[in-house]
Design a protein around this motif. Structure first.
Motif, PDB file in Angstrom:
ATOM      1  N   GLU A  58     -34.246 -11.401 -84.336  1.00  0.00           N
ATOM      2  CA  GLU A  58     -33.488 -11.247 -85.579  1.00  0.00           C
ATOM      3  C   GLU A  58     -33.370 -12.570 -86.324  1.00  0.00           C
ATOM      4  N   ARG A  59     -33.175 -13.654 -85.592  1.00  0.00           N
ATOM      5  CA  ARG A  59     -33.056 -14.965 -86.247  1.00  0.00           C
ATOM      6  C   ARG A  59     -34.378 -15.379 -86.867  1.00  0.00           C
ATOM      7  N   ALA A  60     -35.495 -15.065 -86.203  1.00  0.00           N
ATOM      8  CA  ALA A  60     -36.811 -15.404 -86.757  1.00  0.00           C
ATOM      9  C   ALA A  60     -37.035 -14.697 -88.088  1.00  0.00           C
ATOM     10  N   ALA A  61     -36.557 -13.454 -88.185  1.00  0.00           N
ATOM     11  CA  ALA A  61     -36.668 -12.707 -89.429  1.00  0.00           C
ATOM     12  C   ALA A  61     -35.752 -13.294 -90.497  1.00  0.00           C
ATOM     13  N   GLU A  62     -34.524 -13.609 -90.094  1.00  0.00           N
ATOM     14  CA  GLU A  62     -33.537 -14.103 -91.047  1.00  0.00           C
ATOM     15  C   GLU A  62     -33.882 -15.485 -91.577  1.00  0.00           C
ATOM     16  N   LEU A  63     -34.293 -16.385 -90.676  1.00  0.00           N
ATOM     17  CA  LEU A  63     -34.516 -17.781 -91.067  1.00  0.00           C
ATOM     18  C   LEU A  63     -35.885 -18.025 -91.697  1.00  0.00           C
ATOM     19  N   LEU A  64     -36.909 -17.317 -91.201  1.00  0.00           N
ATOM     20  CA  LEU A  64     -38.276 -17.639 -91.603  1.00  0.00           C
ATOM     21  C   LEU A  64     -39.064 -16.446 -92.146  1.00  0.00           C
ATOM     22  N   GLY A  65     -38.452 -15.263 -92.138  1.00  0.00           N
ATOM     23  CA  GLY A  65     -39.164 -14.092 -92.651  1.00  0.00           C
ATOM     24  C   GLY A  65     -40.328 -13.681 -91.785  1.00  0.00           C
ATOM     25  N   LEU A  66     -40.172 -13.793 -90.469  1.00  0.00           N
ATOM     26  CA  LEU A  66     -41.274 -13.524 -89.554  1.00  0.00           C
ATOM     27  C   LEU A  66     -41.091 -12.187 -88.843  1.00  0.00           C
ATOM     28  N   ARG A  67     -42.203 -11.540 -88.573  1.00  0.00           N
ATOM     29  CA  ARG A  67     -42.209 -10.289 -87.809  1.00  0.00           C
ATOM     30  C   ARG A  67     -42.886 -10.525 -86.452  1.00  0.00           C
ATOM     31  N   PRO A  68     -42.476  -9.782 -85.425  1.00  0.00           N
ATOM     32  CA  PRO A  68     -43.130  -9.908 -84.119  1.00  0.00           C
ATOM     33  C   PRO A  68     -44.478  -9.202 -84.089  1.00  0.00           C
ATOM     34  N   CYS A  69     -45.411  -9.790 -83.338  1.00  0.00           N
ATOM     35  CA  CYS A  69     -46.718  -9.182 -83.110  1.00  0.00           C
ATOM     36  C   CYS A  69     -46.731  -8.505 -81.736  1.00  0.00           C
ATOM     37  N   GLY A  70     -47.705  -7.644 -81.536  1.00  0.00           N
ATOM     38  CA  GLY A  70     -47.813  -6.955 -80.254  1.00  0.00           C
ATOM     39  C   GLY A  70     -48.221  -7.864 -79.111  1.00  0.00           C
ATOM     40  N   PHE A  71     -48.944  -8.930 -79.440  1.00  0.00           N
ATOM     41  CA  PHE A  71     -49.404  -9.855 -78.404  1.00  0.00           C
ATOM     42  C   PHE A  71     -48.215 -10.546 -77.741  1.00  0.00           C
ATOM     43  N   ARG A  72     -48.209 -10.618 -76.414  1.00  0.00           N
ATOM     44  CA  ARG A  72     -47.121 -11.228 -75.660  1.00  0.00           C
ATOM     45  C   ARG A  72     -47.597 -12.534 -75.012  1.00  0.00           C
ATOM     46  N   PRO A  73     -47.129 -13.671 -75.511  1.00  0.00           N
ATOM     47  CA  PRO A  73     -47.513 -14.950 -74.899  1.00  0.00           C
ATOM     48  C   PRO A  73     -47.049 -15.029 -73.448  1.00  0.00           C
ATOM     49  N   GLN A  74     -47.861 -15.674 -72.642  1.00  0.00           N
ATOM     50  CA  GLN A  74     -47.537 -15.889 -71.231  1.00  0.00           C
ATOM     51  C   GLN A  74     -47.622 -17.381 -70.922  1.00  0.00           C
ATOM     52  N   HIS A  75     -46.887 -17.796 -69.906  1.00  0.00           N
ATOM     53  CA  HIS A  75     -46.864 -19.195 -69.489  1.00  0.00           C
ATOM     54  C   HIS A  75     -47.417 -19.344 -68.078  1.00  0.00           C
ATOM     55  N   SER A  76     -47.956 -20.506 -67.817  1.00  0.00           N
ATOM     56  CA  SER A  76     -48.503 -20.764 -66.482  1.00  0.00           C
ATOM     57  C   SER A  76     -47.425 -20.687 -65.410  1.00  0.00           C
ATOM     58  N   SER A  77     -46.175 -21.018 -65.796  1.00  0.00           N
ATOM     59  CA  SER A  77     -45.073 -21.039 -64.834  1.00  0.00           C
ATOM     60  C   SER A  77     -44.376 -19.692 -64.684  1.00  0.00           C
ATOM     61  N   LYS A  78     -44.869 -18.652 -65.385  1.00  0.00           N
ATOM     62  CA  LYS A  78     -44.322 -17.301 -65.265  1.00  0.00           C
ATOM     63  C   LYS A  78     -42.812 -17.277 -65.504  1.00  0.00           C
ATOM     64  N   LEU A  79     -42.414 -17.581 -66.719  1.00  0.00           N
ATOM     65  CA  LEU A  79     -41.002 -17.607 -67.076  1.00  0.00           C
ATOM     66  C   LEU A  79     -40.392 -16.210 -67.025  1.00  0.00           C
ATOM     67  N   GLY A  80     -39.100 -16.170 -66.757  1.00  0.00           N
ATOM     68  CA  GLY A  80     -38.408 -14.887 -66.702  1.00  0.00           C
ATOM     69  C   GLY A  80     -38.101 -14.325 -68.069  1.00  0.00           C
ATOM     70  N   ASN A  81     -37.946 -15.187 -69.080  1.00  0.00           N
ATOM     71  CA  ASN A  81     -37.634 -14.723 -70.426  1.00  0.00           C
ATOM     72  C   ASN A  81     -38.864 -14.107 -71.097  1.00  0.00           C
ATOM     73  N   GLU A  82     -38.641 -13.000 -71.795  1.00  0.00           N
ATOM     74  CA  GLU A  82     -39.724 -12.359 -72.537  1.00  0.00           C
ATOM     75  C   GLU A  82     -40.025 -13.167 -73.784  1.00  0.00           C
ATOM     76  N   PHE A  83     -41.284 -13.583 -73.942  1.00  0.00           N
ATOM     77  CA  PHE A  83     -41.681 -14.366 -75.108  1.00  0.00           C
ATOM     78  C   PHE A  83     -42.451 -13.505 -76.088  1.00  0.00           C
ATOM     79  N   ARG A  84     -42.346 -13.889 -77.366  1.00  0.00           N
ATOM     80  CA  ARG A  84     -43.027 -13.156 -78.426  1.00  0.00           C
ATOM     81  C   ARG A  84     -43.720 -14.137 -79.367  1.00  0.00           C
ATOM     82  N   LEU A  85     -44.675 -13.606 -80.109  1.00  0.00           N
ATOM     83  CA  LEU A  85     -45.344 -14.351 -81.166  1.00  0.00           C
ATOM     84  C   LEU A  85     -44.964 -13.699 -82.491  1.00  0.00           C
TER      85      LEU A  85
END
Length: 263
Positions: A197-224
């Motif tokens: 919601e903040r990304a939309a409010e501050l920068l006018g951005l929408r989420p994409c279907g692609f889900r970024p992943q990290h080498s360290s396998k973070l617990g938090n869900e990341f989005r692009l």
């Protein structure tokens, strides 16, 4: 070009030469014309170069968790770097400088794809001074404490705030606004799902279907998130409600993208 490819071309050349000296005997016609042989050479050479690039490992410094550093895995880095290269190639501007805000993983992957892309890394960790003039020290607590020449100088801005707090995203958003050209610019944000919601409010951005992943396998869900619809790339845009001001910004950027990208 591999030894096998060279052997194939040598055999074909030999067969063509034998046929040329065959005095009109059509029982054993040439395998390829000279023009086709040159095309084959070019194709095999390109394949060899692509294979070498794919096998070459991208070397990264070790993560410093005290600085909240978590590198993307290879698929994520290659996917985002490929999107940046595409945006550079379709940009209306003759030059498409790229700013990377606190996402150093992407720098070597972009340079691997195309060393000629102009990339500026804004990063707190001074180990990346090894990139020379492509490195600028950046502290998100001082979002606009940057060289004046960087103001509104970048066609493409990619940001990954080091923390998932509201304050951090707000300050990084200030930096993005400082860096981006007023028109025909592309913005990509990699951050947690909780910031949607903040990304939309501050920068006018929408989420994409692609889900970024990290080498360290973070617990938090990341989005692009992006300010343009990538269509069939990056999993496409998810359809979410945006604030009116953010919606207008996204629609303007989408109009620009559709004008300049020819599928």
């Amino acid at each position: 070009m591999s030894a096998t490819d060279e052997a194939i071309i040598s055999a074909v050349e030999s067969k063509i030469n034998d046929s040329d000296n065959n005095n009109g005997d059509d029982d054993d016609p040439p395998l390829l014309s000279s023009r086709a042989l040159e095309a084959l050479k070019e194709f095999l050479n390109e394949q060899s170069l692509l294979g070498s690039a794919a096998e070459e490992e991208v070397k990264l410094v070790s993560e410093d968790w005290r600085l909240s550093q978590f590198w993307y895995d290879r698929e994520t880095a290659e996917t985002v770097a490929g999107e940046i290269r595409r945006l550079c190639s379709v940009s209306a501007s003759s030059s498409s400088p790229v700013a990377l805000v606190a996402c150093p993983t992407l720098y070597p992957y972009i340079k691997k794809l195309n060393p000629n892309i102009s990339v500026q890394l804004l990063e707190y960790d001074k180990r990346f001074e090894e990139y020379g003039s492509d490195f600028t020290f950046y502290d998100y607590n001082q979002p606009e404490d940057l060289p004046p020449a960087m103001k509104h100088a970048f066609q493409i801005v990619v940001a990954d705030p080091p923390y998932l707090s509201k304050e951090c995203l707000e300050k990084v958003a200030q930096t993005v606004a400082f860096l981006m050209r007023p028109q025909h610019s592309f913005s990509l944000l990699l951050t947690g799902e909780v910031q949607k919601e903040r990304a939309a409010e501050l920068l006018g951005l929408r989420p994409c279907g692609f889900r970024p992943q990290h080498s360290s396998k973070l617990g938090n869900e990341f989005r692009l998130f992006t300010n343009y619809d990538p269509k069939d790339r990056l999993g496409g845009w998810e359809h979410v409600e945006l604030p009116p001001s953010s919606l207008n910004s996204s629609l303007n950027m989408q109009s620009t993208l559709e004008e300049h990208i020819k599928e």
